[in-house]
Design a protein around this motif. Structure first.
Motif, mmCIF file in Angstrom:
data_model
loop_
_atom_site.group_PDB
_atom_site.id
_atom_site.type_symbol
_atom_site.label_atom_id
_atom_site.label_comp_id
_atom_site.label_asym_id
_atom_site.label_seq_id
_atom_site.Cartn_x
_atom_site.Cartn_y
_atom_site.Cartn_z
ATOM 1 N N LYS A 1 0.822 -1.205 0.000
ATOM 2 C CA LYS A 1 0.000 0.000 0.000
ATOM 3 C C LYS A 1 0.860 1.260 0.000
ATOM 4 O O LYS A 1 0.540 2.257 -0.665
ATOM 5 N N SER A 2 1.967 1.236 0.736
ATOM 6 C CA SER A 2 2.819 2.423 0.804
ATOM 7 C C SER A 2 3.519 2.718 -0.512
ATOM 8 O O SER A 2 3.875 3.866 -0.781
ATOM 9 N N THR A 3 3.710 1.701 -1.354
ATOM 10 C CA THR A 3 4.362 1.907 -2.648
ATOM 11 C C THR A 3 3.368 2.161 -3.772
ATOM 12 O O THR A 3 3.775 2.434 -4.895
ATOM 13 N N SER A 4 2.082 2.047 -3.480
ATOM 14 C CA SER A 4 1.061 2.256 -4.505
ATOM 15 C C SER A 4 0.615 3.712 -4.497
ATOM 16 O O SER A 4 0.505 4.347 -3.451
ATOM 17 N N ARG A 5 0.334 4.240 -5.688
ATOM 18 C CA ARG A 5 -0.117 5.621 -5.831
ATOM 19 C C ARG A 5 -1.494 5.700 -6.487
ATOM 20 O O ARG A 5 -1.900 6.762 -6.950
ATOM 21 N N VAL A 6 -2.200 4.586 -6.541
ATOM 22 C CA VAL A 6 -3.524 4.533 -7.144
ATOM 23 C C VAL A 6 -4.545 4.424 -6.027
ATOM 24 O O VAL A 6 -4.441 3.556 -5.154
ATOM 25 N N SER A 7 -5.540 5.291 -6.040
ATOM 26 C CA SER A 7 -6.537 5.307 -4.970
ATOM 27 C C SER A 7 -7.346 4.026 -4.926
ATOM 28 O O SER A 7 -7.688 3.527 -3.857
ATOM 29 N N GLN A 8 -7.687 3.466 -6.120
ATOM 30 C CA GLN A 8 -8.441 2.215 -6.147
ATOM 31 C C GLN A 8 -7.625 1.081 -5.531
ATOM 32 O O GLN A 8 -8.164 0.208 -4.842
ATOM 33 N N THR A 9 -6.316 1.082 -5.784
ATOM 34 C CA THR A 9 -5.455 0.058 -5.209
ATOM 35 C C THR A 9 -5.397 0.187 -3.698
ATOM 36 O O THR A 9 -5.461 -0.808 -2.971
ATOM 37 N N ASP A 10 -5.277 1.409 -3.197
ATOM 38 C CA ASP A 10 -5.238 1.622 -1.758
ATOM 39 C C ASP A 10 -6.533 1.152 -1.094
ATOM 40 O O ASP A 10 -6.508 0.570 -0.005
ATOM 41 N N SER A 11 -7.657 1.396 -1.743
ATOM 42 C CA SER A 11 -8.943 0.974 -1.182
ATOM 43 C C SER A 11 -9.031 -0.546 -1.093
ATOM 44 O O SER A 11 -9.489 -1.099 -0.082
ATOM 45 N N LEU A 12 -8.575 -1.223 -2.151
ATOM 46 C CA LEU A 12 -8.605 -2.684 -2.138
ATOM 47 C C LEU A 12 -7.657 -3.254 -1.094
ATOM 48 O O LEU A 12 -7.997 -4.191 -0.360
ATOM 49 N N LEU A 13 -6.450 -2.676 -0.992
ATOM 50 C CA LEU A 13 -5.487 -3.157 0.000
ATOM 51 C C LEU A 13 -5.985 -2.911 1.419
ATOM 52 O O LEU A 13 -5.732 -3.719 2.317
ATOM 53 N N ASN A 14 -6.693 -1.817 1.638
ATOM 54 C CA ASN A 14 -7.271 -1.566 2.961
ATOM 55 C C ASN A 14 -8.278 -2.650 3.334
ATOM 56 O O ASN A 14 -8.324 -3.102 4.485
ATOM 57 N N ARG A 15 -9.089 -3.076 2.365
ATOM 58 C CA ARG A 15 -10.057 -4.148 2.636
ATOM 59 C C ARG A 15 -9.343 -5.471 2.913
ATOM 60 O O ARG A 15 -9.772 -6.237 3.779
ATOM 61 N N LEU A 16 -8.268 -5.737 2.177
ATOM 62 C CA LEU A 16 -7.518 -6.966 2.413
ATOM 63 C C LEU A 16 -6.855 -6.958 3.783
ATOM 64 O O LEU A 16 -6.831 -7.981 4.480
ATOM 65 N N ILE A 17 -6.298 -5.810 4.169
ATOM 66 C CA ILE A 17 -5.675 -5.708 5.495
ATOM 67 C C ILE A 17 -6.719 -5.910 6.593
ATOM 68 O O ILE A 17 -6.483 -6.622 7.576
ATOM 69 N N LEU A 18 -7.880 -5.277 6.423
ATOM 70 C CA LEU A 18 -8.946 -5.431 7.418
ATOM 71 C C LEU A 18 -9.410 -6.878 7.511
ATOM 72 O O LEU A 18 -9.618 -7.410 8.619
ATOM 73 N N ASN A 19 -9.554 -7.544 6.373
ATOM 74 C CA ASN A 19 -9.970 -8.947 6.376
ATOM 75 C C ASN A 19 -8.922 -9.832 7.041
ATOM 76 O O ASN A 19 -9.254 -10.767 7.788
ATOM 77 N N THR A 20 -7.639 -9.548 6.794
ATOM 78 C CA THR A 20 -6.565 -10.320 7.409
ATOM 79 C C THR A 20 -6.553 -10.153 8.917
ATOM 80 O O THR A 20 -6.393 -11.123 9.667
ATOM 81 N N ILE A 21 -6.744 -8.918 9.370
ATOM 82 C CA ILE A 21 -6.753 -8.664 10.812
ATOM 83 C C ILE A 21 -7.951 -9.346 11.476
ATOM 84 O O ILE A 21 -7.826 -9.938 12.559
ATOM 85 N N GLN A 22 -9.099 -9.297 10.821
ATOM 86 C CA GLN A 22 -10.296 -9.908 11.408
ATOM 87 C C GLN A 22 -10.154 -11.421 11.543
ATOM 88 O O GLN A 22 -10.406 -11.984 12.611
#
Length: 349
Positions: free
Chosen positions: A201-222
């Motif tokens: 996520k820190s190396t990505s500069r695309v907003s859609q990519t950041d949104s998807l990675l945020n969902r993946l991180i949240l799913n992993t934590i849950q």
């Protein structure tokens, strides 16, 4: 049935199980009830997998159904153990100081199921980031998973020789190693996945990519937090209360938590054939809930080699649609292959 004073063993901190139905049978009853509840969730997960991924790889299908069969067996053994304590030996005080043969089988099944799921996540970590540190983390996870499973198997076989509380106290360090290894492996898996996704996520500069990675991180934590918390509570109760069966309530459901977490990961993928044609209406129907815009441009900081990935089904919907589109004809008009893909994206529902 009255309470009895705990018999002290060689260690002052380790006491033999109290003859008390509320602390000896109660946790087994509660754990078995939740065990069946999570079994129903797992059946729905497996049904959804069979419906969405009928053309999955043979090795993946074998792993899914192997885990499902092991969980079914673990549920049956746990139910027999609950029946043995609460029904078959009701009122038998001496029976609380021993146990049935399924008491020994349950740790073996739970250790085997958890090891398979943990090794699966180790391969996912290696596939997500092909560098030195993730590979070392994957190797460490595999070693810890095999160690905790081996400790559960050896401890259960030694306990089978003599199903007494004295023998259980003697094998207490070995079972503690099993629970501690399982807890540390879960922490390592969750931390590694979050680290890899956060780095991407820190190396990505695309907003859609950041949104998807945020969902993946949240799913992993849950999903990771559930197994970590449950394994940690089971470990703490087993170490602290050797004269009570409190840890049984959490140890019973750990196998279900691992299997449900595994199936949730499998069902979160994009199907190989996300588009179905309807002849009566003459339109394409998008089966996957994910859209091209959600997954367009998604790429980790290092490219993934899907040729060696055991689960190569993780692909964007655009790529899947392109595979089913006929090759564009070569003529002198202005229509190109890029235009075909854009039309496919605009007409997909």
């Amino acid at each position: 049935m009255s309470n009895a004073t705990a018999t002290q063993s060689s260690s002052p901190q380790e006491t033999i199980l109290l003859v008390n139905p509320s602390t000896a049978i109660g946790p087994i009853f509660i754990g078995n009830a939740f065990n069946w509840m999570f079994m129903g969730l797992l059946i729905m997960q497996v049904y959804n997998y069979c419906r969405k991924f009928p053309k999955d790889r043979l090795m993946i299908k074998i792993l899914v159904f192997l885990i499902f069969v092991l969980v079914l067996m673990q549920t049956a053994f746990g139910t027999h153990e609950a029946w043995w304590f609460s029904i078959q030996n009701w009122g038998n005080v001496l029976a609380l100081q021993g146990g049935s043969w399924t008491t020994v089988i349950s740790p073996i099944m739970c250790g085997t199921i958890s090891a398979k799921v943990q090794i699966f996540y180790a391969f996912r970590i290696r596939a997500l980031r092909r560098s030195v540190i993730p590979r070392l983390l994957a190797i460490l996870i595999v070693l810890l998973a095999l160690s905790q499973s081996l400790a559960a198997i050896i401890g259960s076989l030694l306990l089978l020789e003599s199903l007494t509380q004295e023998n259980l106290i003697r094998l207490h360090p070995l079972f503690t190693l099993w629970l501690a290894g399982r807890f540390s492996t879960d922490v390592l898996i969750t931390g590694s996945l979050v680290w890899i996704l956060q780095t991407s996520k820190s190396t990505s500069r695309v907003s859609q990519t950041d949104s998807l990675l945020n969902r993946l991180i949240l799913n992993t934590i849950q999903t990771g937090t559930v197994t970590v918390v449950c394994a940690g509570i089971a470990l703490a109760l087993f170490v602290k209360y050797t004269d009570r069966n409190y840890y049984f309530a959490f140890a019973y459901i750990l196998g279900k938590l691992y299997s449900n977490s595994f199936m949730a990961t499998m069902n979160s993928r994009v199907p190989r054939e996300p588009i179905q044609r309807s002849d009566s209406i003459g339109m394409r129907i998008q089966v996957s809930r994910r859209t091209d815009r959600d997954l367009d441009g998604v790429q980790l900081s290092e490219p993934m080699d899907t040729s060696r990935d055991t689960l190569a089904n993780w692909q964007t919907t655009t790529e899947s649609n392109a595979e089913h589109m006929p090759a564009p004809k070569k003529h002198h008009d202005l229509t190109t292959h890029t235009d075909v893909l854009r039309k496919t994206r605009s007409h997909a529902i």
